[in-house]
Design a protein around this motif. Structure first.
Motif, PDB file in Angstrom:
ATOM      1  N   SER A  19       0.897  -1.169  -0.111  1.00  0.00           N
ATOM      2  CA  SER A  19      -0.185  -0.086  -0.094  1.00  0.00           C
ATOM      3  C   SER A  19       0.718   1.256   0.125  1.00  0.00           C
ATOM      4  N   HIS A  60      -1.813   8.054  -1.211  1.00  0.00           N
ATOM      5  CA  HIS A  60      -2.667   8.318   0.164  1.00  0.00           C
ATOM      6  C   HIS A  60      -1.913   9.220   1.109  1.00  0.00           C
ATOM      7  N   SER A 103      -3.722  -1.974   5.590  1.00  0.00           N
ATOM      8  CA  SER A 103      -3.961  -2.608   4.240  1.00  0.00           C
ATOM      9  C   SER A 103      -5.328  -3.319   4.097  1.00  0.00           C
ATOM     10  N   ASP A 104      -5.748  -3.223   2.878  1.00  0.00           N
ATOM     11  CA  ASP A 104      -7.189  -3.608   2.531  1.00  0.00           C
ATOM     12  C   ASP A 104      -7.004  -4.537   1.238  1.00  0.00           C
ATOM     13  N   ARG A 156     -14.321   2.520   0.150  1.00  0.00           N
ATOM     14  CA  ARG A 156     -12.915   2.116   0.627  1.00  0.00           C
ATOM     15  C   ARG A 156     -11.690   2.433  -0.045  1.00  0.00           C
ATOM     16  N   GLN A 169      -8.552   4.218   1.213  1.00  0.00           N
ATOM     17  CA  GLN A 169      -6.968   3.315   0.962  1.00  0.00           C
ATOM     18  C   GLN A 169      -6.028   3.900   0.394  1.00  0.00           C
TER      19      GLN A 169
END
Length: 285
Positions: free
Chosen positions: A24, A137, A181-182, A219, A223
């Protein structure tokens, strides 16, 4: 302006730090070599250390740089047009100070941070500068500001021997938090970064993530810090820039990245980087 060509060196990191800089946080600059790995550059992976992420030494046009929490390109330019970065950007003047003009006034400094989605003009004053993009991000959307002295010292001390640890030190010094983390969103990012020309739609992305569409979109932004559409545009611009750096014609690079035509590509490139594709290609040193 971003023109990575190939990965060529494994970078060793201790397991704890490697996990902290997992996928990420990685700035993806090119398509993966292996579809099973997702959007990773071609490297020798130590999965016990890196988990889902990786860092690699990349060969850029006319220079050798590293990718970790940052993506870096060296330019010689005078002044950009008004534009808004899709990702937070650090500018570091190697020969002289820089200035940034925004609606809040001008900011001068040897190193300046510009947050995402903030209209600004960069004046390089004819000098060579390092342009360092952070992961999507990261950034606080406050505008532009001179970097604190500790961050400037990192750049001064390490810019000519930039490493994954240098990138980590800079990001940590700036105080950017790492989101959790997704895996569902990571799967979508993998698909977008792998082949931006496909222009993945929201419905298909929702199927990949096994989420309802509005939940996926919410989401995704949490993220990545970007809307689904903005992230696809950022991936397409990076892909086109990579092709240009490899010598591809500007129009072909834009079409291969999924832009409708050369004019569309040129508008998007100029809106993001403040330069035309031709100017961006010519200013890399």
């Amino acid at each position: 302006m971003i023109t990575p060509i190939q990965a060529e060196k494994k970078i060793e990191m201790d397991p704890l730090r490697a996990r902290n800089f997992a996928l990420s946080r990685l700035v993806i600059l090119g398509p993966p070599v292996d579809r099973d790995l997702g959007p990773l550059v071609s490297v020798s992976l130590n999965k016990r250390a890196f988990g889902d992420g990786a860092f690699a030494m990349l060969r850029w046009k006319n220079m050798l740089e590293e990718v970790g929490a940052t993506a870096r390109v060296r330019v010689r330019a005078t002044r950009t047009q008004v534009h808004s970065n899709l990702a937070a950007c650090v500018l570091f003047g190697r020969e002289r100070s820089l200035s940034i003009e925004t609606s809040n006034g001008a900011v001068w400094g040897d190193a300046i941070l510009v947050d995402p989605n903030w209209a600004h003009v960069v004046d390089f004053h004819g000098g060579i500068a390092e342009v360092i993009y952070l992961a999507p991000h990261q950034g606080r959307r406050h505008g532009a500001r001179a970097l604190p002295k500790p961050a400037v010292r990192i750049l001064e001390d390490q810019i000519d021997r930039w490493s994954v640890n240098s990138a980590a030190d800079l990001v940590d010094c700036l105080g950017f938090a790492e989101p959790l983390s997704d895996p569902a969103i990571s799967a979508i990012r993998h698909r977008i970064d792998f082949d931006p020309m496909m222009r993945l739609g929201e419905i298909e992305a929702s199927r990949i993530a096994r989420l309802e569409r509005t939940t996926m979109l919410r989401r995704f932004k949490q993220q990545t810090g970007m809307t689904f559409r903005a992230y696809k545009n950022w991936a397409a611009l990076k892909h086109a820039a990579r092709l240009i750096g490899e010598g591809e014609a500007l129009g072909v690079a834009g079409l291969d990245a999924g832009f409708a035509d050369a004019a569309h590509f040129s508008r998007q490139y100029r809106a993001t980087f403040g330069l035309s594709p031709t100017e961006g290609r010519n200013c890399v040193v």
